[in-house]
Design a protein around this motif. Sequence first.
Motif, short mmCIF file in Angstrom:
data_model
loop_
_atom_site.label_atom_id
_atom_site.label_comp_id
_atom_site.label_asym_id
_atom_site.label_seq_id
_atom_site.Cartn_x
_atom_site.Cartn_y
_atom_site.Cartn_z
N ALA A 268 47.13 41.54 42.97
CA ALA A 268 45.95 41.70 42.13
C ALA A 268 45.66 43.18 41.96
O ALA A 268 44.71 43.71 42.52
CB ALA A 268 44.75 40.98 42.76
N CYS B 166 38.37 45.58 42.53
CA CYS B 166 37.63 44.33 42.42
C CYS B 166 36.28 44.55 41.72
O CYS B 166 35.71 45.64 41.79
CB CYS B 166 37.39 43.73 43.80
SG CYS B 166 38.87 43.11 44.61
N HIS C 66 41.81 33.54 45.20
CA HIS C 66 41.71 34.99 45.04
C HIS C 66 43.02 35.65 45.48
O HIS C 66 43.36 35.63 46.66
CB HIS C 66 40.55 35.55 45.88
CG HIS C 66 39.22 35.42 45.23
ND1 HIS C 66 38.38 34.35 45.47
CD2 HIS C 66 38.57 36.22 44.35
CE1 HIS C 66 37.27 34.50 44.76
NE2 HIS C 66 37.36 35.63 44.08
N CYS D 188 43.35 38.79 45.35
CA CYS D 188 42.90 40.03 45.98
C CYS D 188 42.33 39.78 47.38
O CYS D 188 41.92 40.72 48.05
CB CYS D 188 41.84 40.72 45.11
SG CYS D 188 40.40 39.67 44.76
N CYS E 25 34.87 38.89 44.64
CA CYS E 25 35.40 39.40 43.38
C CYS E 25 35.30 38.35 42.27
O CYS E 25 35.69 37.19 42.47
CB CYS E 25 36.86 39.82 43.57
SG CYS E 25 37.61 40.50 42.08
N HIS F 157 42.09 38.59 38.81
CA HIS F 157 42.36 38.60 40.25
C HIS F 157 42.40 37.19 40.83
O HIS F 157 42.55 37.02 42.03
CB HIS F 157 41.29 39.42 40.99
CG HIS F 157 41.56 40.88 40.97
ND1 HIS F 157 40.96 41.76 41.85
CD2 HIS F 157 42.36 41.64 40.18
CE1 HIS F 157 41.38 42.98 41.60
NE2 HIS F 157 42.22 42.94 40.58
#
Length: 206
Positions: free
Chosen positions: A76, A80, A127, A129, A134, A139
């Motif tokens: 990602a 964020c 996610h 990330c 986020c 992402h």
Amino acid sequence: MLNEHDPSVEDWIVRAAENIRNWEPDIFFEDLRTSRRDAYASIFRSPGSALMVVAEKLRSATVREARPFHIMNIEAPGGCWERGTQINPESIDFTAPSGHVIGTSAYRFVFLVCHAIVADETDIVRHQCNNRACIRPDHMLLGSRAQNVQDEERRKYAGNSPQGRGQAMNAHVPKHLQVRPDPFVDEPLERGDTTDVRKKRPEVQK
């Protein structure tokens, strides 16, 4: 921090509207109907209010600078966009045009609306990330609970606490093990003592 090739918040607002304009029920829609899926379908048929909520969330999110050499920046890339915290991501209650109240996390709502995805409670927004605060649409991706568990195990393997954001690739690894013993390393490896383990690249015979 975004670079010139990263989509901006405004890019995603435009992209969300375009994705919704192009949305049509798929061939399985009638067979898989639930009140939650019907609620998202009604949003995509009358998206005005939902797009306003998504735009407000994205524009007011806290932008975190991308941290190189961290596991979160591999799959990602880019910083964020946060609402809430990793432990307590922001939640949202949205009344869909169908009358159904969608109570969910802000990141899930933003992702589904931006990508025009009709989802049920069993569908998991993952996610990449590793940061549940986020809401940046690129992402995240849709997956299963099993895949979400794998994501969690990968996060733990990479190191660091449940806080998610800021995991280093070498977190919790003793310093003397963080440098691979490459025979061609020019500088000495730090092992907590004064031993010089300097290795020099051998000269190539011509």
